[in-house]
Design a protein around this motif. Structure first.
Motif, PDB file in Angstrom:
ATOM      1  N   LYS A  14       0.667  -1.266   0.114  1.00  0.00           N
ATOM      2  CA  LYS A  14       0.010  -0.018   0.034  1.00  0.00           C
ATOM      3  C   LYS A  14       0.801   1.225  -0.055  1.00  0.00           C
ATOM      4  CE  LYS A  14      -4.125  -1.891   1.814  1.00  0.00           C
ATOM      5  NZ  LYS A  14      -5.191  -1.964   2.652  1.00  0.00           N
ATOM      6  N   TYR A  15       2.081   1.359   0.939  1.00  0.00           N
ATOM      7  CA  TYR A  15       2.623   2.786   1.054  1.00  0.00           C
ATOM      8  C   TYR A  15       3.169   3.164  -0.599  1.00  0.00           C
ATOM      9  CZ  TYR A  15       2.405   1.905   5.981  1.00  0.00           C
ATOM     10  OH  TYR A  15       1.977   1.700   7.309  1.00  0.00           O
ATOM     11  N   PRO A  56       0.766   4.695  -4.400  1.00  0.00           N
ATOM     12  CA  PRO A  56       0.469   6.061  -5.025  1.00  0.00           C
ATOM     13  C   PRO A  56       1.273   6.156  -6.058  1.00  0.00           C
ATOM     14  CG  PRO A  56      -0.156   5.799  -2.509  1.00  0.00           C
ATOM     15  CD  PRO A  56       0.605   4.580  -2.831  1.00  0.00           C
ATOM     16  N   ARG A 107       0.601   6.857 -10.165  1.00  0.00           N
ATOM     17  CA  ARG A 107       0.384   8.391 -10.801  1.00  0.00           C
ATOM     18  C   ARG A 107       1.462   8.371 -11.984  1.00  0.00           C
ATOM     19  NH1 ARG A 107      -1.800  12.448  -7.364  1.00  0.00           N
ATOM     20  NH2 ARG A 107      -2.241  11.548  -5.268  1.00  0.00           N
ATOM     21  N   ARG A 158      10.307   3.576   4.495  1.00  0.00           N
ATOM     22  CA  ARG A 158      10.181   4.637   5.381  1.00  0.00           C
ATOM     23  C   ARG A 158       9.080   4.313   6.361  1.00  0.00           C
ATOM     24  NH1 ARG A 158      11.455  10.107   4.445  1.00  0.00           N
ATOM     25  NH2 ARG A 158      13.253  10.105   2.874  1.00  0.00           N
ATOM     26  N   SER A 159       7.923   3.578   5.941  1.00  0.00           N
ATOM     27  CA  SER A 159       6.704   3.435   6.623  1.00  0.00           C
ATOM     28  C   SER A 159       6.617   2.047   7.441  1.00  0.00           C
ATOM     29  CB  SER A 159       5.563   3.704   6.035  1.00  0.00           C
ATOM     30  OG  SER A 159       5.476   4.925   5.665  1.00  0.00           O
ATOM     31  N   ARG A 166       8.361  18.091  -1.011  1.00  0.00           N
ATOM     32  CA  ARG A 166       8.434  19.193  -0.168  1.00  0.00           C
ATOM     33  C   ARG A 166       7.918  20.546  -0.792  1.00  0.00           C
ATOM     34  NH1 ARG A 166      11.260  16.443   4.114  1.00  0.00           N
ATOM     35  NH2 ARG A 166      13.206  16.618   3.122  1.00  0.00           N
ATOM     36  N   PHE A 171       4.740  20.472  -2.134  1.00  0.00           N
ATOM     37  CA  PHE A 171       3.808  20.619  -1.293  1.00  0.00           C
ATOM     38  C   PHE A 171       3.715  22.198  -0.887  1.00  0.00           C
ATOM     39  CE2 PHE A 171       2.376  21.065   3.255  1.00  0.00           C
ATOM     40  CZ  PHE A 171       1.458  20.451   3.314  1.00  0.00           C
ATOM     41  N   HIS A 209      -5.426   3.484   6.849  1.00  0.00           N
ATOM     42  CA  HIS A 209      -4.328   4.715   6.859  1.00  0.00           C
ATOM     43  C   HIS A 209      -2.940   4.476   6.155  1.00  0.00           C
ATOM     44  CE1 HIS A 209      -2.773   1.217   8.899  1.00  0.00           C
ATOM     45  NE2 HIS A 209      -1.615   1.549   9.146  1.00  0.00           N
ATOM     46  N   LYS A 210      -2.799   3.597   5.460  1.00  0.00           N
ATOM     47  CA  LYS A 210      -1.442   3.304   4.429  1.00  0.00           C
ATOM     48  C   LYS A 210      -0.963   4.192   3.421  1.00  0.00           C
ATOM     49  CE  LYS A 210      -0.464  -1.374   6.571  1.00  0.00           C
ATOM     50  NZ  LYS A 210       0.139  -2.574   6.371  1.00  0.00           N
ATOM     51  N   TYR A 211      -2.110   4.178   2.442  1.00  0.00           N
ATOM     52  CA  TYR A 211      -1.805   5.151   1.466  1.00  0.00           C
ATOM     53  C   TYR A 211      -1.623   6.553   1.651  1.00  0.00           C
ATOM     54  CZ  TYR A 211      -4.051   1.179  -1.352  1.00  0.00           C
ATOM     55  OH  TYR A 211      -4.217   0.113  -1.679  1.00  0.00           O
ATOM     56  N   LYS A 240      -0.337   7.808   4.562  1.00  0.00           N
ATOM     57  CA  LYS A 240       0.561   7.924   5.609  1.00  0.00           C
ATOM     58  C   LYS A 240       1.973   8.492   4.976  1.00  0.00           C
ATOM     59  CE  LYS A 240       2.567   5.942   9.794  1.00  0.00           C
ATOM     60  NZ  LYS A 240       4.128   5.505   9.328  1.00  0.00           N
ATOM     61  N   PRO A 241       2.749   8.084   4.062  1.00  0.00           N
ATOM     62  CA  PRO A 241       3.742   8.689   3.344  1.00  0.00           C
ATOM     63  C   PRO A 241       3.749  10.448   3.306  1.00  0.00           C
ATOM     64  CG  PRO A 241       3.337   6.878   2.053  1.00  0.00           C
ATOM     65  CD  PRO A 241       2.058   6.931   2.941  1.00  0.00           C
ATOM     66  N   ASP A 243       4.201  11.655   6.914  1.00  0.00           N
ATOM     67  CA  ASP A 243       5.449  11.348   7.451  1.00  0.00           C
ATOM     68  C   ASP A 243       6.634  12.361   6.887  1.00  0.00           C
ATOM     69  OD1 ASP A 243       4.987   8.994   8.975  1.00  0.00           O
ATOM     70  OD2 ASP A 243       5.226   7.500   7.407  1.00  0.00           O
ATOM     71  N   ARG A 244       6.436  12.998   5.772  1.00  0.00           N
ATOM     72  CA  ARG A 244       7.153  13.733   5.206  1.00  0.00           C
ATOM     73  C   ARG A 244       6.999  14.954   5.562  1.00  0.00           C
ATOM     74  NH1 ARG A 244      10.080  11.052   0.706  1.00  0.00           N
ATOM     75  NH2 ARG A 244       9.306   9.036   0.424  1.00  0.00           N
ATOM     76  N   VAL A 245       5.816  15.447   5.821  1.00  0.00           N
ATOM     77  CA  VAL A 245       5.673  17.128   6.001  1.00  0.00           C
ATOM     78  C   VAL A 245       5.024  17.368   7.082  1.00  0.00           C
ATOM     79  CG1 VAL A 245       5.402  17.464   3.433  1.00  0.00           C
ATOM     80  CG2 VAL A 245       3.179  17.159   4.760  1.00  0.00           C
ATOM     81  N   SER A 274      -4.750  10.769  -1.751  1.00  0.00           N
ATOM     82  CA  SER A 274      -3.804   9.498  -2.327  1.00  0.00           C
ATOM     83  C   SER A 274      -4.898   8.293  -1.714  1.00  0.00           C
ATOM     84  CB  SER A 274      -2.705   9.318  -1.216  1.00  0.00           C
ATOM     85  OG  SER A 274      -1.664  10.317  -1.721  1.00  0.00           O
TER      86      SER A 274
END
Lengths: 241, 241
Positions: free
Chosen positions: A155-156, A159, A163, A187-188, A233, A236, B154-156, B158-159, B162-164, B184
């Protein structure tokens, strides 16, 4: 846990796997989850594995035994099977038998074991094909519409694939995509870990054209991961709600 | 399925939930999963729910009944409880009782029902606090180190968090982060769906300072989603392996 991903593109196939296995959080080890079987120029088959290590190791061992058997036939050896579909069936049947044997042993303890696999390959004169084999031995196939398959902690890392990956994505971009997909997963989820195994199979080459092991301290992987973090970032920051 | 996320930041709290419920893929409905209880300037409590609708609706109904009871006490009403910790305990105990009642009914059919919740709030003179309540009624709390909580799928999403997301992230950036996290998730899991409910609770306001329902055709949400897709693709293009 595990994360493995395979991309089936017009120009070839790109495969990536991690190497972490764990029996509980306090027993972590490194095992290769990518297995390459190659008769250069004639046939290449790559198998990625996820799930119970006892199931995947035994399945791969039985496939190898069948291959090495001097009396092997197109019905028993994935290196002789007439089509990739037949290869998927052979792997599926072997996996299902091993899983069922081990499950039976474990059921006395109220436990179970399961595994799934990605099988990707091409034989000379045939098309490149990629299959996801379920624990029961049945399977699905990657297509133009959905040119990637994932097993394990999928899942992580989905995305980014959703895309950017299309059937016409270049092999260079495809390598970037699977590595970034893996980066998000690393990371997750702690139970997915370096080193990584990357393989590229160019269309009609019938061999693995690029094979790379990416170790934990790999500079280029870290640079790519940092660049991606920065790009996310920056992107974002630029967006206004 | 469901996706709900809450951010506990220095400047306030940001909460987002979807509204899709389903009993099988062929029975989809829209239900609010964000519940706000407010005594303006004195106390604000927001509850986000995930899991079996029969469990979450009954839990919320019992909490309301207890609040509306003219004989309610600090021991029974979340609007009178002396601390947010006590609020979390009340919600946890109510959820655990409801779940256990319904589970018992369902066990005859070999089925089970479960639910989890995010409880976020502040009372005048107290600190902002945010809890994730597990189906068994126990809970964990968001902290400076991990300033967000998620329930459901929650998984999609989360990245990006985690980053921002850091404790010092501004409330404007926080809204962007939860909306992109939801975006996402919406792309990858059909059982999470629009419309969305967004709430912002500024620090020490003790009321919901911004509340917004984002409908399926919302122009600004779509623009943000497109801008994010473009930013990801541009970032992806710029990176070299």
């Amino acid at each position: 846990m595990t994360y493995c991903v395979g991309l089936l593109l017009r120009d070839g196939m790109v495969l990536l796997s991690d190497t972490r296995t764990n029996a509980g959080l306090d027993n972590i080890a490194t095992y290769r989850k990518m297995f390459v079987f190659e008769d250069t120029g004639e046939r290449v088959i790559t198998i990625l594995t996820a799930g119970s290590l006892s199931v995947t190791q035994t399945t791969i061992a039985r496939l190898r035994d069948a291959m090495d058997d001097p009396e092997s036939t197109p019905e028993t050896s994935i290196m002789k099977a007439p089509t990739l579909l037949k290869v998927a069936e052979l792997v599926g049947n072997t996996l299902a038998r091993v899983r069922s044997d081990i499950d039976e042993k474990l059921s006395a303890m109220g436990q179970g074991a399961s595994a799934s696999m990605i099988v990707a390959g091409q034989r000379r004169g045939g098309a490149m094909r990629m299959f996801l084999i379920y624990p029961e031995g049945n399977f699905i196939e990657a297509t133009e519409d959905t040119p990637f398959l994932q097993i394990g902690e999928h899942k992580y890392g989905k995305p980014i694939l959703d895309r950017v990956v299309k059937a016409h994505t270049s092999l260079a971009d495809a390598q970037k995509a699977v590595l970034l997909s893996m980066d998000s997963t690393l990371r997750s989820n702690l139970s997915v870990g370096m080193p990584l195994d990357l393989a590229v199979i160019e269309r009609d080459a019938c061999r693995v054209t690029l094979r790379r092991r990416i170790e934990a301290g790999d500079e280029s992987f870290r640079a790519m991961s940092d660049a991606w973090s920065n790009a996310l970032r920056e992107g974002f920051t630029r967006i206004t709600v």
